[in-house]
Structure formats: C-alpha cells, structure tokens
Design a protein around this motif. Structure first.
Motif, PDB file in Angstrom:
ATOM      1  N   LEU A 406       0.840  -1.090   0.072  1.00 40.28           N
ATOM      2  CA  LEU A 406       0.031   0.120   0.088  1.00 40.28           C
ATOM      3  C   LEU A 406       0.891   1.282  -0.045  1.00 40.28           C
ATOM      4  O   LEU A 406       1.727   1.403   1.043  1.00 40.28           O
ATOM      5  CB  LEU A 406      -1.015  -0.043   1.304  1.00 40.28           C
ATOM      6  N   ALA A 407       0.665   2.154  -1.072  1.00 42.01           N
ATOM      7  CA  ALA A 407       1.459   3.472  -0.835  1.00 42.01           C
ATOM      8  C   ALA A 407       0.457   4.477   0.018  1.00 42.01           C
ATOM      9  O   ALA A 407      -0.480   4.678  -0.444  1.00 42.01           O
ATOM     10  CB  ALA A 407       1.446   3.842  -2.569  1.00 42.01           C
ATOM     11  N   LEU A 408       1.240   4.927   0.955  1.00 41.95           N
ATOM     12  CA  LEU A 408       0.627   5.937   1.580  1.00 41.95           C
ATOM     13  C   LEU A 408       1.310   7.515   1.354  1.00 41.95           C
ATOM     14  O   LEU A 408       2.359   7.545   0.878  1.00 41.95           O
ATOM     15  CB  LEU A 408       0.805   5.576   3.086  1.00 41.95           C
ATOM     16  N   THR A 409       0.261   8.535   1.792  1.00 41.96           N
ATOM     17  CA  THR A 409       0.558   9.833   1.503  1.00 41.96           C
ATOM     18  C   THR A 409       0.341  10.173   2.793  1.00 41.96           C
ATOM     19  O   THR A 409      -0.271  10.014   3.749  1.00 41.96           O
ATOM     20  CB  THR A 409      -0.217  10.345   0.298  1.00 41.96           C
ATOM     21  N   GLU A 410       0.528  11.860   2.897  1.00 39.98           N
ATOM     22  CA  GLU A 410       0.323  12.470   4.054  1.00 39.98           C
ATOM     23  C   GLU A 410      -1.233  12.715   4.433  1.00 39.98           C
ATOM     24  O   GLU A 410      -1.494  12.657   5.607  1.00 39.98           O
ATOM     25  CB  GLU A 410       0.686  13.953   4.067  1.00 39.98           C
ATOM     26  N   ASP A 411      -2.086  12.373   3.501  1.00 37.38           N
ATOM     27  CA  ASP A 411      -3.367  12.293   3.749  1.00 37.38           C
ATOM     28  C   ASP A 411      -3.991  10.917   4.344  1.00 37.38           C
ATOM     29  O   ASP A 411      -4.908  10.795   4.987  1.00 37.38           O
ATOM     30  CB  ASP A 411      -4.338  12.681   2.474  1.00 37.38           C
ATOM     31  N   THR A 412      -3.173   9.956   3.834  1.00 37.93           N
ATOM     32  CA  THR A 412      -3.772   8.479   4.234  1.00 37.93           C
ATOM     33  C   THR A 412      -2.756   7.676   5.337  1.00 37.93           C
ATOM     34  O   THR A 412      -3.206   6.649   5.796  1.00 37.93           O
ATOM     35  CB  THR A 412      -3.815   7.707   2.984  1.00 37.93           C
ATOM     36  N   PHE A 413      -1.652   8.333   5.521  1.00 43.26           N
ATOM     37  CA  PHE A 413      -0.749   7.719   6.460  1.00 43.26           C
ATOM     38  C   PHE A 413      -1.450   7.202   7.749  1.00 43.26           C
ATOM     39  O   PHE A 413      -1.576   5.923   8.317  1.00 43.26           O
ATOM     40  CB  PHE A 413       0.380   8.483   6.670  1.00 43.26           C
ATOM     41  N   TYR A 414      -1.923   8.280   8.677  1.00 36.79           N
ATOM     42  CA  TYR A 414      -2.195   7.901   9.827  1.00 36.79           C
ATOM     43  C   TYR A 414      -3.805   7.270  10.017  1.00 36.79           C
ATOM     44  O   TYR A 414      -3.870   6.574  10.880  1.00 36.79           O
ATOM     45  CB  TYR A 414      -2.439   9.315  10.740  1.00 36.79           C
ATOM     46  N   SER A 415      -4.461   7.527   9.070  1.00 33.56           N
ATOM     47  CA  SER A 415      -5.843   6.836   9.043  1.00 33.56           C
ATOM     48  C   SER A 415      -5.652   5.278   8.850  1.00 33.56           C
ATOM     49  O   SER A 415      -6.163   4.223   9.112  1.00 33.56           O
ATOM     50  CB  SER A 415      -6.892   7.244   7.952  1.00 33.56           C
ATOM     51  N   ALA A 416      -4.560   5.045   7.758  1.00 38.61           N
ATOM     52  CA  ALA A 416      -4.345   3.771   7.205  1.00 38.61           C
ATOM     53  C   ALA A 416      -3.487   2.856   8.629  1.00 38.61           C
ATOM     54  O   ALA A 416      -3.933   1.717   8.496  1.00 38.61           O
ATOM     55  CB  ALA A 416      -3.140   3.740   6.125  1.00 38.61           C
ATOM     56  N   LEU A 417      -2.972   3.419   9.480  1.00 43.49           N
ATOM     57  CA  LEU A 417      -2.400   2.737  10.594  1.00 43.49           C
ATOM     58  C   LEU A 417      -3.565   2.132  11.636  1.00 43.49           C
ATOM     59  O   LEU A 417      -3.304   1.200  12.263  1.00 43.49           O
ATOM     60  CB  LEU A 417      -1.502   3.897  11.512  1.00 43.49           C
ATOM     61  N   LEU A 418      -4.566   2.895  11.573  1.00 47.49           N
ATOM     62  CA  LEU A 418      -5.603   2.424  12.568  1.00 47.49           C
ATOM     63  C   LEU A 418      -6.476   1.386  11.758  1.00 47.49           C
ATOM     64  O   LEU A 418      -7.212   0.598  12.529  1.00 47.49           O
ATOM     65  CB  LEU A 418      -6.416   3.814  12.858  1.00 47.49           C
ATOM     66  N   GLU A 419      -6.184   0.981  10.576  1.00 46.34           N
ATOM     67  CA  GLU A 419      -7.163   0.048   9.813  1.00 46.34           C
ATOM     68  C   GLU A 419      -6.706  -1.471  10.186  1.00 46.34           C
ATOM     69  O   GLU A 419      -7.184  -2.344   9.574  1.00 46.34           O
ATOM     70  CB  GLU A 419      -7.189   0.584   8.490  1.00 46.34           C
ATOM     71  N   THR A 420      -5.397  -1.703  10.684  1.00 43.41           N
ATOM     72  CA  THR A 420      -4.934  -2.905  10.705  1.00 43.41           C
ATOM     73  C   THR A 420      -3.994  -3.224  11.975  1.00 43.41           C
ATOM     74  O   THR A 420      -3.655  -2.069  12.629  1.00 43.41           O
ATOM     75  CB  THR A 420      -3.794  -3.490   9.630  1.00 43.41           C
ATOM     76  N   SER A 421      -3.926  -4.398  12.646  1.00 41.68           N
ATOM     77  CA  SER A 421      -3.386  -4.638  13.894  1.00 41.68           C
ATOM     78  C   SER A 421      -1.638  -4.229  13.947  1.00 41.68           C
ATOM     79  O   SER A 421      -1.324  -3.561  14.687  1.00 41.68           O
ATOM     80  CB  SER A 421      -3.578  -5.978  14.232  1.00 41.68           C
TER      81      SER A 421
END
Length: 838
Positions: A406-421
């Motif tokens: 998954l390619a993360l950006t400044e908009d998606t980084f912190y929300s993506a961390l919460l989506e998986t253990s």
C-alpha cells in the motif's frame, strides 16, 4: 501551424462579422446626409447613431467631416450609424443653433441623447470609435483612478466573475479603441476596467512599468471564493491588439490543468491550437495529489505561455523510461513528444521560456546514456564497485510489482495505521539506490506474508511526502517501522535480506517479553511450541523466571524486551508457582533459561543485579552460534567481540567429522578465548579473496587458520598433513601460545578503513541502536554465571565464567537528511558516484 493560426484568427472574424451583420439603418455604407426632420423621425428605439449637425458652407468643418466619413464602416460593424445632418440657415434649434455648429457631435440611442463630443476629441478614426464605444459600454467598462477603486471592483467580483484591467496612456488612442472593441465582444462575460493613471499601473504589481505603452491584465476573481483571498492577475505580454486580446482571453478561459487519460499524441487543447506548447506532468496513483498540486503550481507560472496537463501512467501505458517525469508537446506538426527527466519546477518554466533548452536537455541525456554504455563496455569492474547502485541501474527499466504494498501519503498515513493490527511501513527515497534495492526485498517479504492475518505492508516515499517522514522521526533511508494498532512502533535495524525482514516482522507480532500464565505454557515456550505462530521459525527462546520478591529484576527484564522486540523471543514467568519451575531447572529467581533452536537443550543463567545494558549484551552474546558459518551478514557480529578467529575455510559444506571435532573445541572454558567458525567458499565467494590476501598462492582446502585481526594481524596455518581433530588442534594452539609457530603471513598494520565515511557499513550496523552501546564492558562481579542446565533427570551442571570484553565507543549514526522541494516533481533517480571517481 498556419492552419491552427487561421482557426483562431477566423474566430475573431466571425465575432466581428456577427456584429456587422446586425441590420443597418439603410444599406449604404457611406456617410448619410439628412435634414433634421428626416433624422429625428427615423430614430428607432435601442439603435445607436452618431450625428454631426452642420450648416452648409460652415468654415472649419471639412477636416472633421473627413474623419467622420472614414469611421462610417468601423462604426457600422458595431451597429452604429453615422449621419451628417444638414441644418437650414433659419434653424436655430438646440442642435442647429449657431453656437453648436461645427463644434460638437451627438451620440443617440433611439431618441435619447447619450453623449456630446467636442469635435476636437474626435480627431481620427481610432478616437471616434474608441470614444463612441466607451460611451455606449458605460456599464461594461468601468473607468477608475485609484487602487481603492480597483480593489472594490475585485472584491465585488470574487466568486462570481473575472475582470479585464487595461491601462492606456490616453483615451482616443488606437489601444483605447482595441480595448473598447474587445469589451463590445466580451463585456457580458468579463468585467472590463480602464484607467489612464500611470501610478495605478505601478500599484498593480508592475515594478518598473513602461507607462508609455498600454498594458492588459486578467484578474482571476472567480476562483477567489474566500473574501480574504486576493485575485490572481496574469499580464498579457504581447502588444495590445484585438487578436492578442482575443487570444489571451481564450487562454484565460481554458482549464488550468487538463487531466489526460489517452495517448498524449492524440491530445489537442486550446493552447496547441493557439500555437503554444503543452507540458505533461507524468503522474501515478500513489502520488496523484502531490502531482496535481505540482501541475497547478506550474500552470499558474506558465499561464498564457503554455498549457499544463496531468498524464496518468496508470491509465496510459507509455513505452518510456520509468524515471521520465515530464513530457513536452509542441504545436509543430510532425514533431514527436519529448519525454524528459527534470528535477524541479523551475526547470519546466525555463524549458518553456527558453525553447533551446529542450534540445540541450535531450543532448545531455543522450551524452549520459552514451557515457553509461561506454563505461559499461570498457570499465565494467568499476561499475561493480558499488554493487547496490549497479544492480539498481541494471533493473531501472523494470517496473516493480508493487500491487501488494500500500502506498501511503500525508493524507492517508495516519488513518491507514488504525485500519490494521500490524502495519509495516517502509520509509524510502525513490531516487536512492539502497532504497530501491531494499524495495525489491520488501516486495519478496510481501509475497511471503501474503494472507497473514492482521499484517499489512505499506510504503512512504519521503521524496514526495517529507512532512510524514519528519513527523515520524525518519532521519535516514531506508527505514522500516512496525506500528501496533497505530500506536507503539518498533524500528527495524537489521540486515535488509528477505529472510531477516520476514523474521523481524513475525517476531514483532509477539509481545516481548511474552507473559506466560502456567508452567505448561512455560515448558511449551522452551520447546518452541508456544506461541504457535512462531513454531515454523528457528529461534532461541529466552525465559525469565521471577518471584514476587524480585520485581526490580523483572522490570529490567521487561525493558530489555522492549529494546530487543523483533530480534528475539523472550518469555516471562512470575506466577505464584515460579519457585516450582525454578527448582525444576535448579536455579533461583531471578534466573534466565534459554533454549536454542535445533536440539532445544535448556541452559541457565543466574541473574543478580545486572543493568539493562548488561542484560541486553548477555542476550545478544547468547544469540551467537557456538560454531557459526561466517558470511557477509553475520561477520560484524563476531568481529565486534574483539577475539581471534579460528576459522576453517571449506570448498562447500564441511564434513560431519570436521564439524564434530570443531564443536568439541567450543565446549569448556577455551571457547571464551577465540571464535571458532567456518566459511563456505561456494556460498561466500569473497573468502577466496581473503585467502589470496593471506597467501601468495591459493592453499589446498579445507584449511584451518588462526587469525588475530585485533592484535598483530598474524595469520597461522594449521599443518595440512595433520587431520583436523580436537587433539591435534589443541596441541597446535598450545604451540601458538608458547610462540613456537611461525606465522604464514602478517596483515598490514594500516587500518582497514572504507574509502569514505559513507561506505563504513560496519559502523552503521554497530550503531543500529544508537540509544544503547552494543559493546559494554562487563565487570567481573556483574557477569552472570553460566551453567549447563541440569535436566529434570538430574544431570550435573557445569559452571563457567566468561572473559572480560572490550568496551567500544559509542558513535553517532551517520544517516542522511531528508531531501525535498515544494512543490516537487515525482521521484527522480540519483546516480551515486563510483569509488574511483570519489
């Protein structure tokens, strides 16, 4: 291009033809002469007419009549009739009165008088057309004198409409006429504003304006949705002509950035039609938002000079280099699109403003490619100097399969961390060779962990998103962090191989230390059966046993677990029956049990008052194999012990007998004095180079050597005529100790330093944990006693004391600062220099 130019010239002609096709008052295009009665009776509502009342034979009127007659056709193009009204001598009415004769002209709309013009203000065709249109377009063209007037108009237009601001040195000039003619066509679309005040031109942002020349600015007020946001202004750089104004307004009305999802060769925009180039910013899904911002930034800089389009690589498959990030399409027919590699937005702007720059950039790239080919053919050994750069360069045209990452950006980084253990994040720089090499290993790790529940792999390109990397305290590339439910993170500081990365990720999923609830769980943990997700991974298990009275030692053990998380498996048992478990293994709490992978034999280490640093070093030392196979990856771990090497070089795997005899040497107190190891030349070919450095000719294999790298650099060779058995080796070592053996060679006293600090990879590995010294001095009173654990059956335990180790100095990690520009283009490959060049 002539055909394209004809298209936009003809569009203006159509507009003027439309205006001229309005039904005229009479079909004649010459100056009409009517009596006052005929003129006033023929006026129609809404129709404009310019009348000059004249007495036959009145002196001084002939020059003006000539200019009026010359302006008939121009005014009729805008639906305005021009009439000479012949006043009878006896007529003394308002318009034919003696005082008005020959000195004024009158503009009517229907029967309503709009404006009186002194004849000296209508001195030629330009002044007549300009002043007449100015009077008729009173609402469409505002005349202002101060900056406050301009700002008030802009504020009123924000979010609704745009403004065309024109400066002319004087009214009645050719430029004034051009502005009025443009306002006649576009006045219902844009608000036109006119001034003759030179100071106002300076206030609009022109530092040193030429007040003798007319200027035109387009004010983008419709985009200013916030009242506090100023209206952007774009100056027209061409001379003030009707065609240039039409061209400029067409460009201002075009989309700022065009998104393209087709072959760029087939793309046609208003810019190309008007003879301007089109710049493509090559984008991809992962960097779309940043690329969009970059494209908009460039578009504002090039507004009126070139068009800007955003071309998605994901939607259009282009047969170009992956590192190409900009394309340029010119309006010239038959000229192919040029794909370029640029570093920043300034280069794009220079590229458009200086057409010769395109050719220069392409020539430079071709020269670089030719040089690369020549160097590859003639100096291949130099390329091998930096194997990472060479490998990446060789594969630079191969697109990496990044679908599982998954390619993360400044908009998606912190929300993506919460989506998986467990979120594994690779922070890298897309231009840097080591980052790209690690990215390839990372892809293999993703394949290995595909389907693993609760684990996701992602990446952040720090070249595109420096803000994210700065917030996450990423100070060098590449860096891998594992986030547990978006909170606690663990930094990976090991080797970049696929196996090592996979192992670290899997071990990080298990709590360190793992709190065990029952004696059965503790027994299963030592056997490698618990936890079940690690049963397939070979690892040494450390189990700390603590009683309620040893809480201080337990807290230190927990801190060690936090430090070594991902590198080892540590368990902890501190239940009420902890004494029963400790008696089973003949130890007293606090104690440390360890079970090595393979035979799972349990050893014990008594804990007293070790500091966290000492305990970390104890565990790290115990992780080292008793008789290891030396390779590039693990050599630094054994070098930092500062001991001589008793190393067996073999052309392949060693025999069972050799392995058995060497293992005998590692048992007993002798093992603390040196590192017994072996090296497989087939797996680690660099070993042949080592042997050539030791001997003039390649010795017969296998060969056993004593090498003291840390004192004297002497190399001793075990007699080749003797079999490699424990008794012979011990006898030989006694001779070495007594000084009875002559060294086969002596290494140079010169330090084995890297050519540059950036190549000091051993130091980088030593500084993997900058917060904790990897080499800690063990004082004799603090060194834990090591025992061969007594098995449940009652076998006797053997106690040994480890020797004192050398203390290493702690050095700061070299690292690399994050690099970035804002706005920036997508990733640009940077080529590292070779050792010979450095």
């Amino acid at each position: 291009m002539p055909a394209q130019k004809d298209r936009w010239v003809s569009s203006v002609s159509i507009l003027i033809f439309w205006a001229s096709s309005i039904p005229m008052w009479g079909s004649a295009r010459l100056l009409q002469e009517l009596s006052p009665q005929e003129y006033f009776s023929s006026l129609q509502a809404g129709r404009a007419s310019l009348a000059y009342f004249s007495h036959n034979g009145s002196p001084g009127g002939q020059p003006f009549l000539e200019q009026i007659e010359n302006s008939v056709e121009a005014l009729q193009d805008y639906g305005i009739t021009v009439v000479k009204v012949n006043c009878p001598k006896e007529d003394i009415s308002r318009y034919c009165g003696k005082e008005n004769a020959v000195r004024k002209a009158y503009l009517f709309r229907g029967s309503v008088l709009i404006r009186e013009f002194p004849t000296d203000a209508l001195f030629d065709v330009n002044s007549i057309v300009a002043n007449v249109l100015f009077a008729l377009l009173f609402n469409e063209v505002k005349y202002i004198e101060t900056l406050a007037d301009l700002q008030n108009i802009e504020n009123a237009l924000k979010g609704r409409s745009n403004m065309v601001f024109a400066y002319v040195p004087a009214t009645g000039t050719a430029e004034h006429r051009v502005v009025m003619e443009a306002a006649f066509v576009y006045g219902t679309v844009h608000q036109f504003v006119l001034t003759t005040e030179a100071t106002l031109l300076k206030d609009t942002g022109n530092d040193e304006p030429d007040v003798s020349s007319a200027r035109l600015l387009f004010s983008h007020c419709q985009r200013a949705m916030d009242p506090a946001q100023p209206c952007r202004r774009t100056a027209m750089e061409q001379p003030l002509t009707l065609l240039n104004i039409h061209r400029h307004l067409k460009l201002m009305g075009a989309p700022l950035v065009t998104e393209v999802a087709e072959d760029p060769e087939k793309v046609s925009t208003v810019h190309l039609q008007l003879g301007l180039p089109l710049v493509f910013i090559l984008s991809q899904k992962e960097t779309y938002e940043a690329d969009r911002r970059t494209a908009e930034f460039v578009a504002w800089k090039l507004l009126g000079k070139a068009g800007v389009a955003l071309l998605s690589r994901d939607l259009v498959h282009l047969n170009i280099l992956l590192r190409s990030n900009v394309a340029l399409k010119t309006p010239d027919e038959g000229v192919p699109i040029k794909y370029l590699i640029l570093e920043d937005t300034d280069e794009i702007i220079t590229l458009v403003e200086n057409k010769s720059k395109v050719k220069q950039i392409q020539e430079d790239e071709e020269e670089e490619d030719e040089e690369d080919e020549d160097e590859k053919d003639n100096n291949d050994q130099d390329i091998q100097d930096d194997q990472v750069v060479e490998a990446v360069s060789r594969d630079k045209k191969r697109e990496l399969p990044l679908g599982q990452i998954l390619a993360l950006t400044e908009d998606t980084f912190y929300s993506a961390l919460l989506e998986t253990s467990w979120m594994v994040v690779l922070f890298y720089a897309s231009w840097e060779a080591v980052s790209l090499a690690v990215l390839q290993s990372y892809i293999e790790v993703a394949d290995h962990l595909k389907g693993t529940k609760g684990v996701s792999l992602s990446r952040v390109n720090c070249w595109d998103w420096p803000g994210v990397c700065t917030k996450e305290n990423v100070t060098q590339f590449p860096t891998i962090k594992i986030y547990e439910k978006g909170e606690r993170s663990v930094v990976y500081d090991g080797m970049w191989g696929t196996e090592e990365l996979t192992r670290f990720i899997m071990l990080s999923r298990v709590s360190c230390p793992l709190k065990l609830a029952t004696i059965d769980e503790a027994e299963g943990y030592l056997k490698g059966e618990f936890p079940s997700e690690l049963s397939s991974y070979h690892h040494t298990s450390f189990l700390g046993i603590f009683s309620p009275a040893t809480s201080e030692a337990r807290e230190a053990f927990e801190e060690v677990g936090n430090i070594l998380s991902g590198h080892v498996t540590m368990g902890m048992y501190f239940e009420d029956d902890a004494l029963a478990l400790s008696r089973k293994y003949a130890v007293l709490p606090p104690a440390l049990l360890l079970a090595r992978s393979g035979d799972r034999s349990v050893e014990r280490i008594a804990l007293s008052k070790q500091s966290v640093q000492d305990l970390v070093q104890v565990i790290r030392d115990e992780l080292l194999d008793i008789f290891p196979e030396i390779n590039v990856q693990n050599l630094p771990q054994y070098l930092r012990l500062g001991k001589p090497f008793l190393i067996l070089f073999s052309d392949g795997d060693i025999s069972q007998m050799e392995s058995k005899e060497m293992l005998k040497l590692t048992k007993g107190t002798r093992q603390q004095a040196f590192v017994a190891c072996w090296l497989n030349l087939k797996k680690t070919p660099v070993g042949r180079g080592i042997l050539k450095a030791y001997f003039a000719t390649m010795p017969l294999l296998p060969v056993l050597l004593w090498v003291n790298l840390h004192a004297g650099g002497q190399v001793f060779k075990f007699p080749s005529e003797q079999p490699i058995v424990e008794m012979n080796i011990l006898s030989w070592l006694e001779k070495l100790k007594a000084g009875l053996e002559i060294p086969s060679s002596t290494l140079s006293e010169e330090d084995w330093k890297p050519p540059l600090p950036a190549y000091d990879f051993l130091q980088m590995m030593d500084m993997a944990m900058p917060e904790l010294p990897l080499h800690t001095s063990h004082h004799h009173r603090d060194v834990p006693a090591r025992h061969q654990a007594e098995s449940p059956g009652g076998d006797t335990a053997i106690t040994e004391e480890p020797s004192q180790e050398t203390k290493a100095e702690k050095v700061g990690s070299p690292g690399r600062d994050l690099r970035g520009t804002a706005p920036r283009l997508a990733a640009r490959e940077k080529q590292g220099k070779r050792h010979s060049e450095l």
